[in-house]
Design an enzyme around this catalytic site. Structure first.
Site, PDB file in Angstrom:
ATOM      1  N   CYS A 111       0.828  -1.207   0.000  1.00  0.00           N
ATOM      2  CA  CYS A 111       0.000   0.000   0.000  1.00  0.00           C
ATOM      3  C   CYS A 111       0.868   1.265   0.000  1.00  0.00           C
ATOM      4  O   CYS A 111       1.402   1.638  -1.041  1.00  0.00           O
ATOM      5  CB  CYS A 111      -0.982  -0.038   1.158  1.00  0.00           C
ATOM      6  SG  CYS A 111      -2.330   1.169   0.970  1.00  0.00           S
ATOM      7  N   HIS A 210      -3.623  -4.986   0.299  1.00  0.00           N
ATOM      8  CA  HIS A 210      -3.124  -5.397   1.620  1.00  0.00           C
ATOM      9  C   HIS A 210      -3.073  -6.920   1.720  1.00  0.00           C
ATOM     10  O   HIS A 210      -3.993  -7.551   2.264  1.00  0.00           O
ATOM     11  CB  HIS A 210      -4.007  -4.815   2.726  1.00  0.00           C
ATOM     12  CG  HIS A 210      -3.742  -3.378   3.007  1.00  0.00           C
ATOM     13  ND1 HIS A 210      -2.811  -2.960   3.932  1.00  0.00           N
ATOM     14  CD2 HIS A 210      -4.269  -2.256   2.453  1.00  0.00           C
ATOM     15  CE1 HIS A 210      -2.780  -1.639   3.955  1.00  0.00           C
ATOM     16  NE2 HIS A 210      -3.651  -1.186   3.059  1.00  0.00           N
ATOM     17  N   GLU A 212      -1.451  -8.723   3.688  1.00  0.00           N
ATOM     18  CA  GLU A 212      -1.391  -9.193   5.080  1.00  0.00           C
ATOM     19  C   GLU A 212      -2.779  -9.454   5.649  1.00  0.00           C
ATOM     20  O   GLU A 212      -2.925 -10.173   6.641  1.00  0.00           O
ATOM     21  CB  GLU A 212      -0.634  -8.183   5.947  1.00  0.00           C
ATOM     22  CG  GLU A 212      -1.414  -6.968   6.406  1.00  0.00           C
ATOM     23  CD  GLU A 212      -1.600  -5.885   5.352  1.00  0.00           C
ATOM     24  OE1 GLU A 212      -2.186  -4.828   5.680  1.00  0.00           O
ATOM     25  OE2 GLU A 212      -1.143  -6.086   4.202  1.00  0.00           O
TER      26      GLU A 212
END
Length: 231
Positions: A111, A210, A212
């Site tokens: 990001c 994202h 994660e």
């Protein structure tokens, strides 16, 4: 064999935890979990001192998500929606980025990390993406990830084992002018740049979404494989 040491940049923000309310260096734990699961030793790097000096002691670097980059860095006045600018974090991460690229350190941008890479190499940003694409799907509400389909280049499709994914998004900015030397490797259906790579570097990949926040750890696995080879 020892685990590769993976530096992950972090926020510095007011935070409340247990009985405390104070300025804190913090990072969503999802980053740590993915790096550890993929075989790395996570080390959180706050924007203090001279983080660029750490590049030679790391096996890989992740520049994590966060607030907006100071638009003065790419010669633009601030948009009214540009926010959470932390100039001290910009200073630390831009120096760390340059050191990582100069040394060939495997790098993954997430990001804000993509935006740091693009601006550090001379690119610019759309400061408020809804003004460009006409919708808010990339960041639907505060603290809420959007799900936006993304088309992948062959290099990214090899990592994800698919040429199209629908990852978690939370960004209201994106690449405007692409920095010289970068190659776009993913796009959303509204043609927003969603991933870039730096050809010729051992591993320099940045995504606007994202990873994660998703269970699929393919991107972290590929990054750790590069860090193990480099180490």
């Amino acid at each position: 064999m020892s685990r590769p040491v993976i530096g992950i940049t972090c926020y510095v923000e007011p935070a409340t935890f247990t009985v405390w309310d104070m300025t804190t260096a913090l990072l969503p734990y999802m980053y740590v979990e993915h790096v550890a699961r993929a075989g790395g030793q996570p080390v959180i790097i706050p924007p203090a001192g001279d983080p660029a000096e750490l590049a030679g002691r790391l096996d890989g670097l992740i520049i994590a998500g966060g607030g907006d980059i100071d638009p003065a860095r790419y010669g633009s006045p601030a948009h009214e929606q540009t926010g959470y600018v932390r100039k001290f974090r910009d200073e630390a991460e831009f120096g760390l980025m340059r050191a990582a690229l100069d040394s060939g350190l495997p790098f993954l941008g997430i990001c804000r990390g993509l935006q740091v890479l693009n601006v550090a190499l001379g690119g610019s940003l759309h400061q408020h993406l809804p003004d460009v694409v006409g919708h808010t799907a990339h960041s639907p509400a505060p603290g809420t990830f959007g799900r936006v389909p993304v088309r992948l280049s062959p290099s990214l499709a090899e990592i994800y084992r698919d040429d199209r994914v629908t990852p978690a998004h939370y960004h209201h900015q994106a690449v405007d002018r692409l920095a010289e030397g970068l190659e776009v490797t993913a796009w959303s259906d509204d043609d927003t740049v969603e991933a870039v790579e730096l050809p010729g570097h051992p591993f320099a990949l940045a995504v606007q979404w994202h990873p994660e926040a998703d269970e699929d750890g393919a991107l972290f696995d590929a990054f750790l494989s590069a860090a193990k080879r480099d180490g």
